[in-house]
Design a protein around this motif. Structure first.
Motif, PDB file in Angstrom:
ATOM      1  N   VAL A   1       0.881  -1.247   0.011  1.00 22.24           N
ATOM      2  CA  VAL A   1       0.028  -0.021  -0.063  1.00 22.24           C
ATOM      3  C   VAL A   1       1.037   1.239   0.027  1.00 22.24           C
ATOM      4  O   VAL A   1       0.734   2.388  -0.709  1.00 22.24           O
ATOM      5  N   ARG A   2       1.968   1.232   0.655  1.00 24.82           N
ATOM      6  CA  ARG A   2       2.936   2.346   0.671  1.00 24.82           C
ATOM      7  C   ARG A   2       3.279   2.475  -0.685  1.00 24.82           C
ATOM      8  O   ARG A   2       3.540   3.964  -1.054  1.00 24.82           O
ATOM      9  N   THR A   3       3.792   1.438  -1.471  1.00 25.06           N
ATOM     10  CA  THR A   3       4.037   1.749  -2.852  1.00 25.06           C
ATOM     11  C   THR A   3       3.032   2.461  -3.429  1.00 25.06           C
ATOM     12  O   THR A   3       3.153   3.366  -4.204  1.00 25.06           O
ATOM     13  N   LEU A   4       1.579   2.117  -3.286  1.00 26.67           N
ATOM     14  CA  LEU A   4       0.614   2.878  -3.835  1.00 26.67           C
ATOM     15  C   LEU A   4       0.591   4.392  -3.610  1.00 26.67           C
ATOM     16  O   LEU A   4       0.326   5.333  -4.473  1.00 26.67           O
TER      17      LEU A   4
END
Lengths: 95, 494
Positions: B384-387
């Protein structure tokens, strides 16, 4: 997912933090509140998404594999609660 | 109190360089003001003798024609920075008596430029908190109180002592650290400028670690210009921190041209969160208008994963903390509580040494990293951090800088949120997303709440875009023209 007393006791042991029987009860509630709240991440579709490994796209610097620093035994031991004969001292671990 | 403590960093610098004041004089004025403001509890330790020695050296530097931006400027250092031979405990009991044998790179940079250390400032233990109520040394009081109220408010956290010290004029500027908002939110609560630079801009060497992929050093100052001067001294590549980035440090002050014509300012719709006070919504709109009036173009942008930033943070940060804080074992430094075995000693030491919030985060972190849960929690959060980082990347194709509120409220009363961790975590709703993406952010004081407490607006920049960020921040600052100071209720009456 939620945790029970047994799981919390196990985690506390892994984290090497003593948690008394009374504290265990309230800790279960506290941790479950947080875990319930972070659970909302499960609704995000992350299929095919790579996990973040670094926020800044940069290669780690390389250097020659040689000793560049060190030799600070006294400094390293200076803050130890107990140091003996140039070593960190711990409670007896063998009988 | 002396006028010397009212000076901004840039004014003090100019006066020092011209020889109108001396470093010893201005340092003495601040030490006297600190003595008068003890009840704020913003300093854990005052280093009087060292300060005067450093000030004398700074005066020599100036006389020798070697003055730099920070020469002779008295500052407070957050207790999280290792300062050689001086109390450095990240406001925790577990580091009892710890006096580092070395100096952090950021403070070493400041001292090399001739800055003067007044002492170590109070903070939330291990930088975990948003109100500075989690310190082993007790809470910090915000110099600001609601109009007509004698109730204490919190200075925000975790850099609460650093923020209170500058707001109360007992330090010209201070160092803070920001993991999820720990510089920007206190700056908003105390009417200051708080800058969190890009991850990798400052060395983390000698900063006591909380969450290593997020922690970043930055200044708390009275003005944007002050922030530009101070960050220039703090920043830079350091071979001792492999995550610090090897690019030159610009002259940030030179970037403050006042010209933002044609610049695109993004306004993210997802930051209009439920229950946001109308006055903050209004201030945000005011900020948009100020930047428009200065010639910027305002564009609507979308950061679709914003609502997942906090839960992501509360997996990633505790995971990293549980790993980083494993080193506190009663063996190498700090507290030791004896037990009947080695394991028992570890457990008793860590039970007594860590406060409630730190303990809570270690347990959560240990759980999300443990076998069987790693994928469901930690790996998921890192995806989610990548998103979230991707949201910003997409947004920066449409805009140059992003404008948001800094915090969803003004300073709240001491004790008000202490029993509800999640409501405390929500303080960082607007600051955490940029932290997860490693981006620079700055809080600028923009107005007062109906109760008379300061409110900040946040600008988020692009990676290593601090020059542009500071330029916009200065324009926002002059439009807002925030000149209010807290009415003095502490110490001797003026």
């Amino acid at each position: 997912m939620s945790v029970d007393k047994e799981t919390v006791a196990k985690i506390a042991n892994l984290a090497r933090i003593e948690v008394s029987e009374e504290e265990l009860e309230s800790t279960v509630g506290e941790l479950n509140n947080i875990l319930d709240w972070v659970e909302q991440l499960s609704e995000v579709n992350t299929d095919g998404v790579a996990a973040m490994t670094s926020v800044v796209a940069a290669d780690l610097p390389w250097r020659e594999d040689k000793v560049t620093d060190g030799g600070y035994r006294e400094k390293v031991l200076k803050n130890a609660p107990q140091a003996e004969h140039g070593f960190f001292a711990v409670p007896k671990v063998i009988e | 109190m002396s006028e010397l403590t009212k000076m901004t960093l840039s004014a003090a610098r100019d006066a020092l360089h011209k020889g109108e004041i001396s470093a010893v004089e201005i340092t003495k004025a601040h030490l006297a003001a600190i003595e008068d403001a003890k009840e704020l509890n913003s300093y854990i330790m005052v280093t009087d003798d060292q300060a005067l020695e450093m000030a004398a050296k700074a005066d020599d530097m100036i006389k020798g024609g070697n003055a730099k931006g920070m020469t002779g400027i008295p500052i407070g250092i957050k207790d999280l920075y290792c300062t050689k031979g001086v109390h450095s405990q990240t406001a925790s009991h577990i580091l009892d008596g710890f006096k580092p044998e070395y100096e952090s790179t950021v403070t070493a940079n400041l001292w090399a430029d001739g800055a003067v250390m007044l002492g170590k400032t109070n903070m939330d233990e291990f930088a975990m908190g948003s109100s500075n109520e989690n310190s082993y040394y007790g809470p910090v009081k915000n110099p600001w109180r609601a109009v007509g109220s004698d109730k204490d408010t919190v200075p925000g956290g975790s850099s609460g002592g650093s923020a209170a010290a500058v707001a109360a004029d007992i330090s010209i500027a201070t160092t803070g650290t920001d993991t999820g908002g720990s510089i920007r939110q206190p700056a908003s609560f105390t009417g200051l400028v708080g800058l969190k630079p890009t991850y990798g801009r400052c060395s983390r060497w000698g900063m006591i670690a909380f969450a290593s992929s997020l922690d970043q050093a930055g200044p708390l100052t009275k003005t944007v210009r002050d922030a530009a001067i101070m960050i220039e001294s703090m920043a830079g590549f350091d071979p001792k921190d492999s995550t610090s980035i090897n690019i030159p440090v610009p002259n940030y002050e030179a970037a403050l041209s006042g010209d933002i014509r044609g610049l695109k300012v993004g306004v993210p719709k997802e930051y209009r969160v439920d229950g946001m006070p109308a006055e903050i919504e209004k201030l945000w709109q005011q900020g948009i208008n100020w930047l428009k009036d200065a010639g910027a173009d305002v564009v609507d942008i979308s950061l679709p994963h914003t609502k997942y930033a906090l839960p992501t943070y509360y997996i990633v940060a505790p995971a990293e903390c549980s790993s980083n804080l494993a080193r506190y074992d009663g063996v190498k430094y700090g507290l030791r509580v004896n037990g009947n075995s080695l394991d028992d000693m570890y457990k008793k030491t860590r039970a007594e040494g860590f406060g409630d919030e730190v303990r809570r985060r270690i347990l959560i972190g240990t759980y999300v990293l443990s076998a069987g849960y790693y994928d469901a929690y930690y790996l998921k959060a890192q995806k989610v951090r990548t998103l979230i980082a991707g949201d910003f990347k997409a947004a920066y194709e449409k805009c140059d800088v992003i404008l948001t509120p800094t915090a969803p409220s003004a300073a709240f009363n001491l004790g008000e949120k202490v029993s509800d961790p999640i409501s405390m975590y929500l303080n960082d709703v607007f600051t955490v997303p940029a932290s997860l993406a490693g981006l620079p952010g700055i809080s600028v004081p923009a107005g007062l709440s109906a109760e008379g407490l300061p409110l900040g607006l946040q600008l988020i920049g692009q990676a290593f875009g601090e020059e542009q960020l500071l330029r916009v921040a200065e324009v926002l600052e002059s439009a807002a023209s925030f000149k209010e100071k807290p009415a003095k209720w502490w110490g001797e009456k003026a």
